[in-house]
Design a protein around this motif. Structure first.
Motif, mmCIF file in Angstrom:
data_model
loop_
_atom_site.group_PDB
_atom_site.id
_atom_site.type_symbol
_atom_site.label_atom_id
_atom_site.label_comp_id
_atom_site.label_asym_id
_atom_site.label_seq_id
_atom_site.Cartn_x
_atom_site.Cartn_y
_atom_site.Cartn_z
ATOM 1 N N VAL A 27 18.138 -44.397 63.317
ATOM 2 C CA VAL A 27 17.047 -43.785 63.369
ATOM 3 C C VAL A 27 16.627 -43.213 61.935
ATOM 4 N N TRP A 28 15.230 -43.503 61.590
ATOM 5 C CA TRP A 28 14.758 -43.075 60.407
ATOM 6 C C TRP A 28 14.048 -42.031 60.714
ATOM 7 N N ALA A 29 14.457 -40.644 60.383
ATOM 8 C CA ALA A 29 13.681 -39.600 60.812
ATOM 9 C C ALA A 29 12.766 -38.945 59.631
ATOM 10 N N CYS A 30 11.381 -39.026 59.794
ATOM 11 C CA CYS A 30 10.364 -38.648 58.898
ATOM 12 C C CYS A 30 9.930 -37.173 58.832
ATOM 13 N N TYR A 31 10.092 -36.499 57.783
ATOM 14 C CA TYR A 31 9.562 -34.974 58.092
ATOM 15 C C TYR A 31 8.928 -34.572 56.848
ATOM 16 N N ARG A 32 8.102 -33.742 57.034
ATOM 17 C CA ARG A 32 7.073 -33.317 56.047
ATOM 18 C C ARG A 32 7.933 -32.145 55.092
ATOM 19 N N CYS A 33 8.464 -31.394 55.666
ATOM 20 C CA CYS A 33 9.259 -30.118 54.934
ATOM 21 C C CYS A 33 10.271 -29.621 55.593
ATOM 22 N N GLY A 34 11.462 -29.283 55.093
ATOM 23 C CA GLY A 34 12.524 -28.507 55.836
ATOM 24 C C GLY A 34 13.135 -29.693 56.838
ATOM 25 N N ASP A 35 14.326 -30.112 56.366
ATOM 26 C CA ASP A 35 15.208 -30.902 57.159
ATOM 27 C C ASP A 35 16.210 -30.091 57.684
ATOM 28 N N LEU A 46 21.676 -42.294 60.983
ATOM 29 C CA LEU A 46 20.532 -41.366 60.835
ATOM 30 C C LEU A 46 20.136 -41.373 59.553
ATOM 31 N N LYS A 47 18.893 -41.868 59.079
ATOM 32 C CA LYS A 47 18.243 -41.845 57.762
ATOM 33 C C LYS A 47 17.076 -40.935 57.819
ATOM 34 N N THR A 48 17.123 -39.928 56.706
ATOM 35 C CA THR A 48 15.912 -39.034 56.513
ATOM 36 C C THR A 48 15.085 -39.616 55.455
ATOM 37 N N VAL A 49 13.856 -39.434 55.916
ATOM 38 C CA VAL A 49 12.603 -39.598 54.873
ATOM 39 C C VAL A 49 11.739 -38.668 54.746
ATOM 40 N N GLN A 50 11.499 -38.134 53.719
ATOM 41 C CA GLN A 50 10.499 -36.820 53.429
ATOM 42 C C GLN A 50 9.138 -37.706 53.398
ATOM 43 N N TRP A 51 8.123 -37.626 54.392
ATOM 44 C CA TRP A 51 7.004 -38.250 54.589
ATOM 45 C C TRP A 51 5.905 -37.324 55.109
ATOM 46 N N ASP A 52 4.967 -36.960 54.489
ATOM 47 C CA ASP A 52 3.845 -36.180 54.773
ATOM 48 C C ASP A 52 2.613 -37.160 55.360
ATOM 49 N N VAL A 53 2.360 -36.977 56.607
ATOM 50 C CA VAL A 53 1.639 -38.309 56.972
ATOM 51 C C VAL A 53 -0.075 -38.162 56.536
ATOM 52 N N ASN A 60 6.305 -49.220 47.452
ATOM 53 C CA ASN A 60 7.321 -48.907 46.979
ATOM 54 C C ASN A 60 8.127 -47.880 47.636
ATOM 55 N N PHE A 61 7.218 -46.826 48.200
ATOM 56 C CA PHE A 61 7.879 -45.575 48.713
ATOM 57 C C PHE A 61 8.645 -46.184 50.103
ATOM 58 N N ILE A 62 7.985 -47.143 50.635
ATOM 59 C CA ILE A 62 8.661 -47.833 51.770
ATOM 60 C C ILE A 62 10.195 -48.342 51.529
ATOM 61 N N GLU A 66 14.146 -47.143 52.374
ATOM 62 C CA GLU A 66 15.039 -48.130 53.161
ATOM 63 C C GLU A 66 14.963 -48.269 54.629
ATOM 64 N N ILE A 67 13.446 -47.979 54.690
ATOM 65 C CA ILE A 67 13.053 -48.419 56.258
ATOM 66 C C ILE A 67 13.206 -49.957 56.414
ATOM 67 N N PRO A 68 13.783 -50.392 57.662
ATOM 68 C CA PRO A 68 13.969 -51.815 57.638
ATOM 69 C C PRO A 68 12.798 -52.642 57.798
ATOM 70 N N GLY A 69 13.102 -53.855 57.677
ATOM 71 C CA GLY A 69 12.043 -54.973 57.863
ATOM 72 C C GLY A 69 11.743 -55.130 59.059
ATOM 73 N N SER A 70 12.213 -54.501 60.212
ATOM 74 C CA SER A 70 12.219 -54.874 61.595
ATOM 75 C C SER A 70 12.051 -53.618 62.090
#
Length: 227
Positions: A27-35, A46-53, A60-62, A66-70
């Protein structure tokens, strides 16, 4: 199974993280702030990614995330309610700024995410689940008010339907989901069901997405909701 979840730092999003980790997914868990909630999981899947939508991210960000190719499953869950319904979202109280802010997060946000990640979902012939709300249904609106939130969720239903049509030739399935009135911080813990009940129901629908028409609007209990 590779799963990407936005708005994963708390509430329903955090429930999705727990569910899919338990199911053996990465799972790549994307969060805006506060993990803080995500730190409670002890899993190398579990992979965490700070990503404000509301931000448009480049390749480059992707890559750095390390979000996978699939991607087998993308859950667009990030959302906000906006100001309180009695004043900030009343007919007299709503402002253009509030409308645009809520729309940016709740509808344009998922669109941005799909635009950036669609090639990865296509690679897996995967699924996209857009979390909307029954409040986006015009037919089921019997109480009025909540102008920004209702409009943003209605907009997402329409955008999600177009995604379903446009991505169908690539064998990517898209569905729009109503998670129920859930006991979370957004509802002030006043919901009718808990996070686990909502997530379990939504996940079952995602598993059986082929049983619904492309872009269908479905509640956590399997009921199709009129637009």
């Amino acid at each position: 199974m590779n799963v990407v979840i936005t708005g994963a730092g708390r509430g329903i999003g955090l429930g999705f993280v727990e569910y899919y980790l338990s199911a053996g997914a990465t799972v790549w868990a994307c969060y805006r702030c506060g993990d803080d909630g995500l730190r409670n999981f002890d899993s190398d899947r579990l992979k965490t990614v700070q990503w404000d939508v509301i931000e448009t991210k480049d390749a480059n960000f992707i890559n750095e995330s390390e979000i996978p190719g699939s991607i087998d499953l993308l859950i667009n869950n990030a959302r906000i309610y906006g100001p309180d319904k009695e004043t900030g979202q009343s007919l007299d109280g709503i402002t253009p700024e509030t409308m645009l802010n809520v729309l940016d997060v709740n509808c344009i946000g998922p669109l941005r995410v799909v635009q950036r990640l669609k090639s990865k979902v296509i690679s897996a012939k995967g699924k996209i689940a857009n979390i909307s709300s029954k409040m986006g249904s015009c037919e089921e609106n019997t109480t009025g008010g909540c102008y920004a939130y209702r409009a943003s969720k209605a907009c997402l239903i329409s955008v999600s339907k177009s995604m379903a049509i446009d991505l169908a030739p690539y064998d990517v399935r898209v569905i729009t989901l109503h998670p129920g009135w859930v006991k979370t911080d957004m509802t002030g813990q006043s919901g009718l069901i808990d996070v686990q009940c909502s997530v379990k129901g939504v996940a079952a629908i995602i598993d059986n997405m082929d049983g619904y028409s492309p872009g269908a609007f479905v509640a956590f209990d399997g009921r199709c909701i009129p637009y």
